[in-house]
Design an enzyme around this catalytic site. Structure first.
Site, PDB file in Angstrom:
ATOM      1  N   GLY A 165       0.856  -1.188   0.000  1.00 39.26           N
ATOM      2  CA  GLY A 165       0.000   0.000   0.000  1.00 39.26           C
ATOM      3  C   GLY A 165       0.891   1.238   0.000  1.00 39.26           C
ATOM      4  O   GLY A 165       2.022   1.203  -0.490  1.00 39.26           O
ATOM      5  N   ILE A 208       6.642  -2.788  11.131  1.00 41.89           N
ATOM      6  CA  ILE A 208       6.186  -1.417  11.409  1.00 41.89           C
ATOM      7  C   ILE A 208       4.658  -1.358  11.220  1.00 41.89           C
ATOM      8  O   ILE A 208       4.090  -0.280  11.110  1.00 41.89           O
ATOM      9  CB  ILE A 208       6.896  -0.349  10.527  1.00 41.89           C
ATOM     10  CG1 ILE A 208       6.938  -0.759   9.056  1.00 41.89           C
ATOM     11  CG2 ILE A 208       8.311  -0.089  11.026  1.00 41.89           C
ATOM     12  CD1 ILE A 208       5.724  -0.535   8.288  1.00 41.89           C
ATOM     13  N   ARG A 251       1.495  -3.811  12.780  1.00 44.46           N
ATOM     14  CA  ARG A 251       0.878  -3.984  14.092  1.00 44.46           C
ATOM     15  C   ARG A 251       1.476  -5.228  14.728  1.00 44.46           C
ATOM     16  O   ARG A 251       1.792  -6.201  14.028  1.00 44.46           O
ATOM     17  CB  ARG A 251      -0.639  -4.189  13.947  1.00 44.46           C
ATOM     18  CG  ARG A 251      -1.405  -2.933  13.609  1.00 44.46           C
ATOM     19  CD  ARG A 251      -1.454  -1.981  14.806  1.00 44.46           C
ATOM     20  NE  ARG A 251      -2.235  -0.807  14.516  1.00 44.46           N
ATOM     21  CZ  ARG A 251      -1.743   0.343  14.027  1.00 44.46           C
ATOM     22  NH1 ARG A 251      -0.454   0.455  13.768  1.00 44.46           N
ATOM     23  NH2 ARG A 251      -2.525   1.368  13.830  1.00 44.46           N
ATOM     24  N   GLU A 281       1.078  -4.082  23.565  1.00 41.57           N
ATOM     25  CA  GLU A 281       1.732  -2.805  23.903  1.00 41.57           C
ATOM     26  C   GLU A 281       1.114  -2.183  25.142  1.00 41.57           C
ATOM     27  O   GLU A 281      -0.104  -2.259  25.294  1.00 41.57           O
ATOM     28  CB  GLU A 281       1.608  -1.838  22.718  1.00 41.57           C
ATOM     29  CG  GLU A 281       2.393  -2.312  21.530  1.00 41.57           C
ATOM     30  CD  GLU A 281       2.156  -1.476  20.283  1.00 41.57           C
ATOM     31  OE1 GLU A 281       1.507  -0.417  20.363  1.00 41.57           O
ATOM     32  OE2 GLU A 281       2.626  -1.894  19.225  1.00 41.57           O
ATOM     33  N   HIS A 326       6.617   1.885  19.344  1.00 42.79           N
ATOM     34  CA  HIS A 326       5.525   2.290  18.431  1.00 42.79           C
ATOM     35  C   HIS A 326       5.578   3.796  18.138  1.00 42.79           C
ATOM     36  O   HIS A 326       4.685   4.558  18.535  1.00 42.79           O
ATOM     37  CB  HIS A 326       4.156   1.894  18.999  1.00 42.79           C
ATOM     38  CG  HIS A 326       3.087   1.859  17.940  1.00 42.79           C
ATOM     39  ND1 HIS A 326       1.967   1.083  18.021  1.00 42.79           N
ATOM     40  CD2 HIS A 326       2.975   2.522  16.750  1.00 42.79           C
ATOM     41  CE1 HIS A 326       1.207   1.260  16.949  1.00 42.79           C
ATOM     42  NE2 HIS A 326       1.804   2.147  16.162  1.00 42.79           N
TER      43      HIS A 326
HETATM   44  O1  LIG Z   1       0.488   3.098  13.949  1.00 41.43           O
HETATM   45  C1  LIG Z   1       0.215   4.189  13.550  1.00 41.43           C
HETATM   46  C2  LIG Z   1      -0.991   4.541  12.864  1.00 41.43           C
HETATM   47  O2  LIG Z   1      -1.829   3.674  12.614  1.00 41.43           O
HETATM   48  O3  LIG Z   1      -1.144   5.736  12.555  1.00 41.43           O
END
Ligand SMILES: O=CC(=O)O
Length: 315
Positions: A155, A232, A234, A263, A281
């Site tokens: 994406g 990066i 989830r 988290e 995060h």
């Molecule tokens: O993890 C960050 C977002 O979804 O903006």
């Protein structure tokens, strides 16, 4: 618009809070010591017409059900996994998020994590700080330029990572639900084949029921003892128990993680591993991007309450 009730679910960016306070009648969910139901009773839940949530607390079915006048959920995030989209759709509640403005930062951090793991940036920084360099050289790291990179989800963010990795002379391949006609990269319809064929695997897709634990033992073993996993996306994309045992047993070469399953809990077994780089995060957490995300939340809310089109609609 100052009389419009807006509920913020948890502390986010101070500037966003100030903007919401300036333009709307802001309620802060974290100021309540009681249950949500109690809070909404005492704070006139029926006057709240908008919710601003984030990656920590969004708008689940319980919150949505307790806000009878809710019209819009404007998320201070691109990810939508903390919002009950089905409920919103059912009830005709609009949803907006903050795509695009954070793409560069998240892609930059993905590259930072790769370099951090392969070049041992955190481990060698610690080596200098604790004075070990005086005793011996740090030793050799691993080269990034020219490696094969596999991306899960091509994406906006996945594409931005691909573009950056191309600049490092990397070959790019990807896995996604369908082949992207615009992309000049090798497509794999099977994630195991992608993991087998690349040296660095990056998770950059949205979290849905289909992508939960998409990185399981089989994928980790396909990536192998020299492979690097970067997440990066989830935490729940990865079976964390499997990841930890693969790292401890040397079945995976290393990992760069910005996100975790529970988290802010991070598996402590990872703390002693020099081939793992951990971030709390913070993919989009720069001053510039946080301000831009906040502006987008405000613009979506203003557009909705002026009966204009949302800037970044989801529903
Ligand atoms: O993890 C960050 C977002 O979804 O903006």
């Amino acid at each position: 618009m100052q009389s419009i009730g807006v509920l913020m679910t948890c502390p986010m960016h101070k500037y966003l809070e100030q903007q919401l306070e300036t333009h709307f009648n802001l309620f802060k969910l974290w100021h309540c010591n009681s249950s949500i139901t109690e809070f909404l009773k005492t704070h006139q839940g029926n006057t709240i017409r908008a919710v601003v949530g984030n990656t920590e607390i969004g708008a689940d079915a319980e919150l949505i059900a307790s806000l009878p006048s809710l019209e819009i959920v404007a998320s201070y995030s691109v990810g939508l996994d903390k919002i009950d989209l089905r409920k919103c759709e059912e009830k005709g509640i609009r949803v907006a998020n903050t795509p695009d403005v954070l793409t560069d930062d998240v892609a930059d951090l993905a590259i930072g994590l790769i370099l951090g793991v392969l070049r041992g940036i955190c481990a060698s920084d610690a080596y200098v700080r604790i004075g070990k360099w005086k005793d011996a050289d740090f030793g050799l790291a691993t080269k990034f330029s020219g490696k094969s990179v596999g991306i899960v989800g091509l994406g906006r963010i996945g594409s931005a990572i691909a573009k950056r990795a191309e600049a490092f002379g990397c070959s790019i391949s990807y896995f996604s639900r369908s082949q992207k006609p615009f992309a000049n990269y090798k497509f794999y319809s099977n994630i195991i084949d992608l993991a087998t064929s690349c040296q660095i695997l990056i998770v950059a897709c949205a979290l849905t029921e289909e992508t939960r634990h998409i990185i399981n033992r089989e994928v980790i073993d396909a990536l192998g003892p020299k492979g690097i996993l970067i997440n990066i996306g989830r935490g729940a994309h990865v079976d964390e128990t499997e990841l930890v045992s693969a790292l401890l047993e040397g079945r995976l070469g290393g990992a760069g993680l910005d996100v975790y399953e529970n988290e802010p809990e991070v598996p402590e077994e990872l703390f002693g591993l020099g081939n793992v780089v951990l971030q709390p995060h913070v993919g989009s957490d720069t001053v510039e991007t946080s301000d831009a995300m906040a502006d987008l939340v405000i613009s979506n809310l203003k557009a909705h309450f002026s009966k204009k089109s949302l800037l970044t609609p989801v529903i």
